[in-house]
Motif scaffolding. Structure first.
Motif, mmCIF file in Angstrom:
data_model
loop_
_atom_site.group_PDB
_atom_site.id
_atom_site.type_symbol
_atom_site.label_atom_id
_atom_site.label_comp_id
_atom_site.label_asym_id
_atom_site.label_seq_id
_atom_site.Cartn_x
_atom_site.Cartn_y
_atom_site.Cartn_z
ATOM 1 N N LEU A 1 0.860 -1.179 0.000
ATOM 2 C CA LEU A 1 0.000 0.000 0.000
ATOM 3 C C LEU A 1 0.897 1.229 0.000
ATOM 4 O O LEU A 1 1.706 1.412 0.923
ATOM 5 N N VAL A 2 0.798 2.048 -1.025
ATOM 6 C CA VAL A 2 1.646 3.233 -1.140
ATOM 7 C C VAL A 2 0.762 4.452 -1.366
ATOM 8 O O VAL A 2 -0.422 4.346 -1.662
ATOM 9 N N GLY A 3 1.376 5.620 -1.241
ATOM 10 C CA GLY A 3 0.662 6.869 -1.454
ATOM 11 C C GLY A 3 1.263 7.968 -0.616
ATOM 12 O O GLY A 3 2.032 7.719 0.312
ATOM 13 N N PRO A 4 0.920 9.212 -0.904
ATOM 14 C CA PRO A 4 1.469 10.340 -0.150
ATOM 15 C C PRO A 4 1.018 10.310 1.309
ATOM 16 O O PRO A 4 0.100 9.572 1.683
ATOM 17 N N ASP B 1 2.846 -2.210 8.978
ATOM 18 C CA ASP B 1 2.673 -0.776 8.740
ATOM 19 C C ASP B 1 4.030 -0.081 8.822
ATOM 20 O O ASP B 1 4.581 0.111 9.911
ATOM 21 N N GLU B 2 4.559 0.278 7.676
ATOM 22 C CA GLU B 2 5.865 0.937 7.558
ATOM 23 C C GLU B 2 6.948 0.186 8.332
ATOM 24 O O GLU B 2 7.626 0.768 9.194
ATOM 25 N N PRO B 3 7.164 -1.084 8.035
ATOM 26 C CA PRO B 3 8.133 -1.880 8.792
ATOM 27 C C PRO B 3 9.576 -1.471 8.561
ATOM 28 O O PRO B 3 10.451 -1.836 9.341
ATOM 29 N N SER C 1 -2.383 3.817 6.368
ATOM 30 C CA SER C 1 -2.416 3.216 7.698
ATOM 31 C C SER C 1 -3.851 3.024 8.182
ATOM 32 O O SER C 1 -4.151 2.051 8.882
ATOM 33 N N THR C 2 -4.737 3.932 7.798
ATOM 34 C CA THR C 2 -6.147 3.779 8.151
ATOM 35 C C THR C 2 -6.721 2.545 7.492
ATOM 36 O O THR C 2 -7.461 1.769 8.122
ATOM 37 N N LEU C 3 -6.385 2.335 6.232
ATOM 38 C CA LEU C 3 -6.846 1.143 5.519
ATOM 39 C C LEU C 3 -6.327 -0.125 6.192
ATOM 40 O O LEU C 3 -7.078 -1.095 6.381
ATOM 41 N N LEU C 4 -5.072 -0.109 6.590
ATOM 42 C CA LEU C 4 -4.497 -1.269 7.263
ATOM 43 C C LEU C 4 -5.201 -1.526 8.593
ATOM 44 O O LEU C 4 -5.475 -2.677 8.948
ATOM 45 N N ALA C 5 -5.512 -0.457 9.324
ATOM 46 C CA ALA C 5 -6.179 -0.596 10.616
ATOM 47 C C ALA C 5 -7.579 -1.178 10.463
ATOM 48 O O ALA C 5 -8.015 -2.018 11.256
ATOM 49 N N VAL C 6 -8.288 -0.757 9.432
ATOM 50 C CA VAL C 6 -9.617 -1.308 9.175
ATOM 51 C C VAL C 6 -9.526 -2.767 8.769
ATOM 52 O O VAL C 6 -10.267 -3.625 9.265
ATOM 53 N N ALA C 7 -8.590 -3.072 7.873
ATOM 54 C CA ALA C 7 -8.456 -4.441 7.366
ATOM 55 C C ALA C 7 -8.040 -5.423 8.452
ATOM 56 O O ALA C 7 -8.402 -6.603 8.409
ATOM 57 N N PRO D 1 2.230 -2.552 14.002
ATOM 58 C CA PRO D 1 1.787 -1.158 13.878
ATOM 59 C C PRO D 1 2.974 -0.214 13.743
ATOM 60 O O PRO D 1 4.127 -0.600 13.961
ATOM 61 N N GLN D 2 2.681 1.030 13.393
ATOM 62 C CA GLN D 2 3.750 2.032 13.329
ATOM 63 C C GLN D 2 4.348 2.266 14.712
ATOM 64 O O GLN D 2 5.560 2.362 14.866
ATOM 65 N N ASP D 3 3.491 2.373 15.711
ATOM 66 C CA ASP D 3 3.958 2.585 17.078
ATOM 67 C C ASP D 3 4.046 1.222 17.765
ATOM 68 O O ASP D 3 3.047 0.645 18.165
#
Length: 267
Positions: free
Chosen positions: A43-46, A169-171, A52-58, A92-94
């Motif tokens: 998943l890429v994009g600016p 998420d951004e590993p 990250s929202t999409l990942l959290a929902v999925a 997660p990112q955090d």
């Protein structure tokens, strides 16, 4: 929990009309996506595109305002916590741990959803420590680790969880070049072994090098979805990122190579 076996046989994860709103704004806007076993999707994009929202929902960490998510043929909302933790793992990112656990103890937490089996658990944890290159840190208090060491420890915990669906998420955000490649190589290996791996990345070239598929988000919608060669075109990247680029052929990997094209004034 009823399962649609035909759906589960192909698409392990399905998002239909997923919408997330925050402060009156659509962070995700009616997103439809399918994810199959044995694939690695980037998943890429600016910044602020909704990755990250999409990942959290999925992954079930965020409930959408509208739409539905199905995991292995069952509505995500119907999954109980423990079975869900055996089905999907999340980096997660955090990933900071604010208690005095050792690195090995944190990695071993990945085994908690599974029935206890000390011999098997120990072997899996050892292998995860090796894969993430944190064996030499096993006895260290996680609160004393550098950002990169902490990131690799969290990744090892995900590996120890041994789930068929993996969210990252951004590993690579805190990692040096060597460990960035190592993490994506491992993720690629998980997919090759049959897992469904979904990873948020900022580096388009890492995405091109390791993903079967890239879904590019822009303002909460899917701007492009396909193979790296289909998605990483000059026209698409410049439209979504508002940044001039050149898209070349990687000399050894045979994948697109994205280079910023923002020449300085000759004066």
């Amino acid at each position: 929990m009823s399962h649609d076996h035909a759906d589960a046989a192909h698409d392990v994860l399905a998002l239909d009309g997923v919408t997330v709103r925050m402060d009156g704004r659509a962070i995700l806007d009616a997103v439809d996506l399918r994810f199959a076993r044995g694939t690695l999707t980037a998943l890429v994009g600016p910044n602020g595109a909704g990755k990250s929202t999409l990942l959290a929902v999925a992954s079930g960490d965020l409930v959408p305002a509208a739409g539905r998510v199905r995991l292995s043929g069952a509505e995500l909302r119907d999954w109980k916590a423990r079975p869900l933790a055996r089905e999907r793992s999340v980096l997660p990112q955090d990933h900071a741990v604010r208690f005095g656990f050792s690195v090995r103890e944190v990695v071993a937490m990945g085994r908690l959803p599974h029935a206890p089996d000390p011999e098997t658990d120990g072997r899996i944890v050892d292998a995860a420590l090796v894969s993430a290159d944190v064996t030499h840190l096993a006895a260290r208090d996680v609160q004393t680790l550098s950002g990169g060491e902490s990131s690799r420890t969290a990744f090892a915990r995900v590996l120890a969880q041994t789930t068929p669906v993996v969210f990252l998420d951004e590993p690579t955000a805190a990692l040096d070049l060597q460990h960035q490649e190592a993490v994506l190589r491992i993720a690629r290996g998980l997919a090759d072994d049959g897992a469904c791996v979904i990873v948020v990345l900022h580096d388009l070239n890492l995405a091109a090098g390791y993903a079967d598929r890239i879904a590019m988000l822009h303002q909460g919608r899917i701007a492009a979805d396909g193979t790296p060669r289909d998605v990483l075109t000059q026209t698409t990247i410049e439209r979504v990122y508002a940044q001039p680029v050149l898209v070349l052929e990687h000399p050894t990997r045979g994948v697109p190579l994205v280079v910023s094209d923002d020449p300085r004034s000759a004066s």
